[in-house]
Motif scaffolding. Structure first.
Motif, PDB file in Angstrom:
ATOM      1  N   HIS A 744       0.812  -1.216   0.000  1.00 37.82           N
ATOM      2  CA  HIS A 744       0.000   0.000   0.000  1.00 37.82           C
ATOM      3  C   HIS A 744       0.846   1.268   0.000  1.00 37.82           C
ATOM      4  N   GLU A 745       2.004   1.178   0.634  1.00 40.21           N
ATOM      5  CA  GLU A 745       2.862   2.365   0.706  1.00 40.21           C
ATOM      6  C   GLU A 745       3.356   2.764  -0.673  1.00 40.21           C
ATOM      7  N   MET A 746       3.827   1.818  -1.436  1.00 39.47           N
ATOM      8  CA  MET A 746       4.341   2.121  -2.776  1.00 39.47           C
ATOM      9  C   MET A 746       3.220   2.626  -3.684  1.00 39.47           C
ATOM     10  N   TRP A 747       2.017   2.018  -3.543  1.00 34.77           N
ATOM     11  CA  TRP A 747       0.878   2.459  -4.366  1.00 34.77           C
ATOM     12  C   TRP A 747       0.514   3.904  -4.056  1.00 34.77           C
ATOM     13  N   MET A 748       0.486   4.246  -2.753  1.00 32.11           N
ATOM     14  CA  MET A 748       0.117   5.601  -2.362  1.00 32.11           C
ATOM     15  C   MET A 748       1.175   6.605  -2.805  1.00 32.11           C
ATOM     16  N   LYS A 749       2.464   6.251  -2.665  1.00 33.74           N
ATOM     17  CA  LYS A 749       3.525   7.151  -3.115  1.00 33.74           C
ATOM     18  C   LYS A 749       3.423   7.405  -4.618  1.00 33.74           C
ATOM     19  N   ARG A 750       3.122   6.366  -5.375  1.00 30.87           N
ATOM     20  CA  ARG A 750       3.016   6.523  -6.832  1.00 30.87           C
ATOM     21  C   ARG A 750       1.859   7.440  -7.205  1.00 30.87           C
ATOM     22  N   LYS A 751       0.706   7.255  -6.515  1.00 31.58           N
ATOM     23  CA  LYS A 751      -0.446   8.100  -6.818  1.00 31.58           C
ATOM     24  C   LYS A 751      -0.169   9.566  -6.453  1.00 31.58           C
ATOM     25  N   ILE A 752       0.533   9.771  -5.347  1.00 30.52           N
ATOM     26  CA  ILE A 752       0.845  11.145  -4.942  1.00 30.52           C
ATOM     27  C   ILE A 752       1.824  11.779  -5.918  1.00 30.52           C
ATOM     28  N   LYS A 753       2.813  10.982  -6.378  1.00 28.94           N
ATOM     29  CA  LYS A 753       3.815  11.519  -7.297  1.00 28.94           C
ATOM     30  C   LYS A 753       3.192  11.856  -8.653  1.00 28.94           C
ATOM     31  N   GLU A 754       2.135  11.128  -9.039  1.00 30.27           N
ATOM     32  CA  GLU A 754       1.496  11.356 -10.335  1.00 30.27           C
ATOM     33  C   GLU A 754       0.539  12.543 -10.336  1.00 30.27           C
ATOM     34  N   LEU A 755       0.311  13.162  -9.167  1.00 28.89           N
ATOM     35  CA  LEU A 755      -0.623  14.277  -9.098  1.00 28.89           C
ATOM     36  C   LEU A 755      -0.150  15.450  -9.959  1.00 28.89           C
ATOM     37  N   LYS A 756      -1.082  16.025 -10.724  1.00 28.45           N
ATOM     38  CA  LYS A 756      -0.756  17.157 -11.595  1.00 28.45           C
ATOM     39  C   LYS A 756      -1.207  18.507 -11.023  1.00 28.45           C
ATOM     40  N   THR A 757      -1.867  18.465  -9.896  1.00 23.14           N
ATOM     41  CA  THR A 757      -2.385  19.694  -9.280  1.00 23.14           C
ATOM     42  C   THR A 757      -1.742  19.911  -7.920  1.00 23.14           C
ATOM     43  N   GLU A 758      -1.740  21.161  -7.489  1.00 20.34           N
ATOM     44  CA  GLU A 758      -1.239  21.488  -6.157  1.00 20.34           C
ATOM     45  C   GLU A 758      -2.344  22.045  -5.260  1.00 20.34           C
ATOM     46  N   ASP A 759      -3.574  22.025  -5.742  1.00 17.28           N
ATOM     47  CA  ASP A 759      -4.690  22.503  -4.934  1.00 17.28           C
ATOM     48  C   ASP A 759      -5.053  21.451  -3.887  1.00 17.28           C
ATOM     49  N   PRO A 760      -5.033  21.784  -2.600  1.00 18.75           N
ATOM     50  CA  PRO A 760      -5.278  20.775  -1.559  1.00 18.75           C
ATOM     51  C   PRO A 760      -6.634  20.082  -1.680  1.00 18.75           C
ATOM     52  N   GLN A 761      -7.674  20.816  -2.001  1.00 21.45           N
ATOM     53  CA  GLN A 761      -8.990  20.192  -2.098  1.00 21.45           C
ATOM     54  C   GLN A 761      -9.060  19.243  -3.279  1.00 21.45           C
ATOM     55  N   GLU A 762      -8.463  19.608  -4.408  1.00 22.65           N
ATOM     56  CA  GLU A 762      -8.452  18.721  -5.563  1.00 22.65           C
ATOM     57  C   GLU A 762      -7.651  17.455  -5.266  1.00 22.65           C
ATOM     58  N   ILE A 763      -6.533  17.586  -4.535  1.00 24.18           N
ATOM     59  CA  ILE A 763      -5.737  16.403  -4.176  1.00 24.18           C
ATOM     60  C   ILE A 763      -6.552  15.467  -3.295  1.00 24.18           C
ATOM     61  N   ALA A 764      -7.257  16.012  -2.301  1.00 17.98           N
ATOM     62  CA  ALA A 764      -8.073  15.179  -1.423  1.00 17.98           C
ATOM     63  C   ALA A 764      -9.158  14.454  -2.204  1.00 17.98           C
ATOM     64  N   ASP A 765      -9.811  15.152  -3.133  1.00 16.81           N
ATOM     65  CA  ASP A 765     -10.868  14.530  -3.926  1.00 16.81           C
ATOM     66  C   ASP A 765     -10.316  13.444  -4.857  1.00 16.81           C
ATOM     67  N   ILE A 766      -9.134  13.703  -5.453  1.00 19.02           N
ATOM     68  CA  ILE A 766      -8.536  12.729  -6.377  1.00 19.02           C
ATOM     69  C   ILE A 766      -8.170  11.443  -5.645  1.00 19.02           C
ATOM     70  N   LEU A 767      -7.503  11.553  -4.479  1.00 14.17           N
ATOM     71  CA  LEU A 767      -7.119  10.359  -3.730  1.00 14.17           C
ATOM     72  C   LEU A 767      -8.342   9.571  -3.275  1.00 14.17           C
ATOM     73  N   MET A 768      -9.376  10.253  -2.824  1.00 13.25           N
ATOM     74  CA  MET A 768     -10.608   9.572  -2.423  1.00 13.25           C
ATOM     75  C   MET A 768     -11.221   8.826  -3.606  1.00 13.25           C
ATOM     76  N   GLU A 769     -11.253   9.482  -4.768  1.00 13.04           N
ATOM     77  CA  GLU A 769     -11.843   8.851  -5.949  1.00 13.04           C
ATOM     78  C   GLU A 769     -11.031   7.645  -6.410  1.00 13.04           C
TER      79      GLU A 769
END
Length: 808
Positions: A744-769
């Motif tokens: 799970h750690e590697m999966w979460m790191k990969r998803k965070i690294k792939e983020l294209k936005t820096e908006d905190p609310q958009e990041i929270a919504d993307i990870l939840m989705e």
């Protein structure tokens, strides 16, 4: 020679004390006021002042009632015998009605104006009837007018007479209603001097103008003009020929207040200008010399008035500098007393903490003695009556004691029954070996149970000691914050005052409480008109920022309650960093109640806290437990107690609150907004991640959830955050939510690294989705993700280089 000034000061103090004793204790003020009010009348034959004054003295200062009566009768007699008769009749009638009303109610004060109305009406009609033999409608009308005025004046005198008959406390200030009532009383008193002249100069005119001068100098144009209007109106009622005095006094009070910056000379010049203009306007050229002479005498009296008396009067009028300084001095005394009391309480809590800590330490040191006492109890029951007692415990004490300790140890470990070799040796050595062994096995459980209870007591005392020490530290820091006002920043205050005055900005007062880097605390008083368009934020704060070489912002305002007053502005250090947050949460199965709770809070110490708590299980019970945990955490952290002690306190509370199996996780991040340093406390929670550019940093702790153990060991993880860092905190529903993922750690790191936005609310919504999609759209567990971005705090306004302006 050296004792001369001290001797003068001593005699001046004695003279002032004696004068106050004569005026207030002996009642000379009551006599003087009563005499003048006994002479006062309006519209030729209406006497509304005497009875209201007597009624006010009767209610407020009954011991001076006889003096007031004699003074009123004497003053009325100097005008005419008829005035004396009416004054006596009205007071006598008041006494008759007072006796009548007292039989039905004890609320005399509330009925006094009505008693005065009835008494004045009855007395006037009775006197007219005795003089004329009949009463016509005009007499009834005039009696009603006089009684109505007496009714109103009674309510006014009930508020104003105590102000002149006794000294008001130093810290008390006059309300607006009291000031108006006092002005009316003074004007009514001056009405009693209507026909007093000295070489064609009216004593009444001199004193009314002197009163306006004092009011304008003490309280400014608004109060000065108000005093002129009220005084002139009452004087014009007493003598219609004096109607022009209303405009003269009002205009003079206005001009004097506007010229207040010119000190006493400026206020006096305002009176001369007002007197000249109004006198010329009413076309009384023959009276110009007398009028100017009256104004000149009033100005001379004003100039000779002691400064101390003016300052004492100014302290009672809200909005004046003297009143503000007096209130600040009073607040300083209150702060000193409060700080001292808080320091005393801090010492008490510190002493209690030391007492608990020392008591627990002593008990821990005596743990070895407990084992000896246990063995002593065993030997008392078995060896006391044994015939080999002296051989075992006198001749072979060490060997016997070692055997007993070995039996205790073997029994505790459960290996005694299997150690047949030891049992044979022991039975061969002791004639009552089996009895001793059985008794040790029976009593040992009770012994260790007692030991466990004592250990829990020690742990509880240790926790209480830590909590008491934390409370003591908070109170001690609070006392120091209060005492910081005592620090001498006079040089810096004068520097700021001089800088602003040279820049053309009017600043009335500057108070510097703290100049520590990042914790600046300054109060400034400026005219209310100087901040109508936000000048404090746009000009003053940037100028202070340049002086202190630190970004300063406006923390709060305290507007004046009076027109043309002063506004108090609080300035403080702007935090170097700001936090922008985004939050996404979902309940198991798409329900409405989640077992996860979250909180974001800005603490008073310049710190920002983010927390996630996950209650055991799901549903309402888990939601209440996690919510209660964060609620307790927020209250304790906002009080200033250290976060480690806060978490231990919460653990203790949750452990003692219920006997059911219940625990919650806690993920806490505290970010210092001054330097972006962060502390993470993870109690049974999942890892957090910090996204710094293309890097992803994991933050992990290994503490058990709250409520499992009686004493929780809190490990603090420190991390220095940077500008634009993104902190991602999550519950186990997010971290362990993805399906068919082994790491799970590697999966979460990969998803965070792939983020294209820096908006905190958009990041929270993307990870939840992402997590919900990996489960085919089904929410397997409560999920919460909190995202925070560290931003550089940019001030709205740039600094204004005030020093360069001075150089030019």
């Amino acid at each position: 020679m050296g004792r001369g000034p001290w001797t003068v000061s001593r005699w001046t103090s004695k003279l002032r004390t004696a004068a106050e004793h004569v005026f207030f204790r002996w009642g000379f003020v009551i006599v003087l006021i009563g005499f003048l009010l006994g002479r006062a009348y309006i519209l030729t034959n209406i006497l509304p002042f005497a009875l209201p004054f007597f009624a006010a003295v009767y209610v407020m200062k009954r011991d001076k009632m006889a003096l007031a009566f004699l003074a009123l009768i004497g003053g009325a007699f100097t005008v005419s015998f008829g005035n004396m008769v009416f004054t006596f009749a009205s007071i006598f009638t008041f006494f008759v009605y007072n006796i009548f009303f007292a039989r039905f109610t004890k609320k005399i004060v509330g009925l006094v104006p009505f008693q005065v109305f009835v008494s004045a009406l009855t007395a006037h009609l009775a006197v007219v009837y005795m003089q004329q033999g009949s009463v016509v409608l005009y007499d009834v009308f005039m009696s009603t007018v006089e009684a109505g005025l007496s009714f109103v004046l009674t309510m006014i005198f009930l508020q104003s007479v105590p102000l002149l008959s006794e000294r008001k406390g130093k810290q008390q200030s006059l309300e607006t209603e009291e000031i108006v009532c006092l002005i009316i009383l003074l004007a009514s008193i001056l009405t009693g001097t209507t026909d007093w002249f000295v070489r064609d100069m009216s004593i009444q005119h001199v004193f009314t103008r002197y009163l306006v001068l004092v009011a304008a100098f003490v309280a400014g144009a608004s109060i000065g003009s108000t005093v002129g209007v009220v005084t002139g109106l009452i004087l014009s009622l007493a003598n219609v020929a004096s109607l022009y005095q209303l405009s003269l006094l009002a205009f003079s009070g206005l001009l004097g207040g506007l010229l207040k910056e010119g000190k006493r000379i400026g206020v006096g010049l305002g009176l001369l200008i007002g007197t000249s203009l109004i006198t010329l306007y009413v076309d009384k050229k023959a009276d110009i010399a007398v009028t100017l002479l009256e104004s000149a005498v009033a100005i001379i009296m004003f100039l000779l008035t002691p400064r101390g008396l003016i300052d004492r009067l100014a302290r009672f009028v809200p909005g004046t500098q003297e009143h503000t300084a007096d209130q600040q001095q009073y607040l300083r005394r209150i702060r000193d007393v409060t700080s001292h009391k808080i320091s005393q309480f801090a010492n008490v809590f510190q002493a209690l903490s030391s007492s608990f800590a020392v008591y627990g330490y002593v008990e821990e040191q005596d743990a070895e003695k407990e084992a000896d006492l246990f063995l002593s109890g065993i030997t008392e029951k078995t060896c006391q009556t044994c015939f080999k007692r002296e051989q075992c415990w006198v001749n072979n004490f060490d060997r016997t004691y070692d055997y007993m300790r070995d039996i205790m140890k073997e029994t505790e470990e459960g290996t005694l029954s299997r150690n047949t070799k030891f049992q044979k040796e022991w039975n061969k050595y002791c004639v009552r070996g089996s009895r001793v062994t059985e008794l040790v096995e029976q009593e040992l459980a009770h012994f260790y149970h007692n030991q466990e209870l004592k250990r829990q007591m020690r742990d509880s005392r240790r926790l209480v000691a830590e909590q008491l020490m934390g409370v003591s530290k908070v109170m001690e820091d609070f006392a120091k914050e209060i005492q910081r006002e005592k620090e001498n920043h006079q040089a810096q205050e004068e520097q700021i005052m001089e800088a602003f005055h040279s820049f053309g900005i009017e600043v009335n007062h500057v108070d510097i409480y703290c100049l520590d880097q990042g914790n600046v605390d300054i109060e400034m008083t400026i005219p209310a008109a100087s901040n109508q368009r936000g000048e404090c934020e746009k000009i003053i704060a940037p100028m202070i920022s340049d002086i202190l070489n630190e970004t300063i912002i406006v923390k709060g305002y305290e507007d004046s309650q009076y027109p043309n007053g002063y506004t108090t502005i609080c300035f403080g250090s702007a935090k170097s960093f700001a936090i922008d947050t985004g939050i996404a949460t979902a309940a198991k199965g798409g329900g409405l109640v989640s077992g996860d709770s979250y909180s974001t809070m800005e603490l008073s110490m310049g710190k920002y806290a983010l927390a996630i708590s996950d209650g055991m299980g799901n549903g309402e019970r888990a939601h209440l437990e996690s919510k209660e945990t964060l609620k307790l955490l927020q209250k304790i952290l906002q009080s200033g107690i250290d976060e480690k002690i806060a978490i231990k306190s919460i653990n203790s509370i949750l452990s003692l609150r219920t006997t059911e199996e219940m625990f919650t996780t806690l993920d806490l991040a505290m970010i210092d907004l001054r330097d972006a340093s962060a502390k993470f406390l993870k109690i049974g929670s999942t890892p957090s991640f910090v996204k710094r550019g293309d890097r992803v940093i994991k933050i992990e702790g290994s503490n058990l959830p709250i409520g499992i153990l009686d004493d929780v060991d809190v490990d603090v993880i420190s991390e220095q955050l940077r500008q634009d860092d993104i902190l991602i905190m999550m519950s186990d529903g997010i971290f362990e939510g993805p399906k068919h993922v082994e790491n799970h750690e590697m999966w979460m790191k990969r998803k965070i690294k792939e983020l294209k936005t820096e908006d905190p609310q958009e990041i929270a919504d993307i990870l939840m989705e992402e997590v919900i999609r990996s489960r085919g759209g089904f929410i397997e567990d409560d999920m919460t993700v909190v995202v925070a971005q560290v931003k550089k705090n940019m001030p709205k306004w740039s600094t204004i280089p005030i020093m360069s302006k001075q150089a030019q």
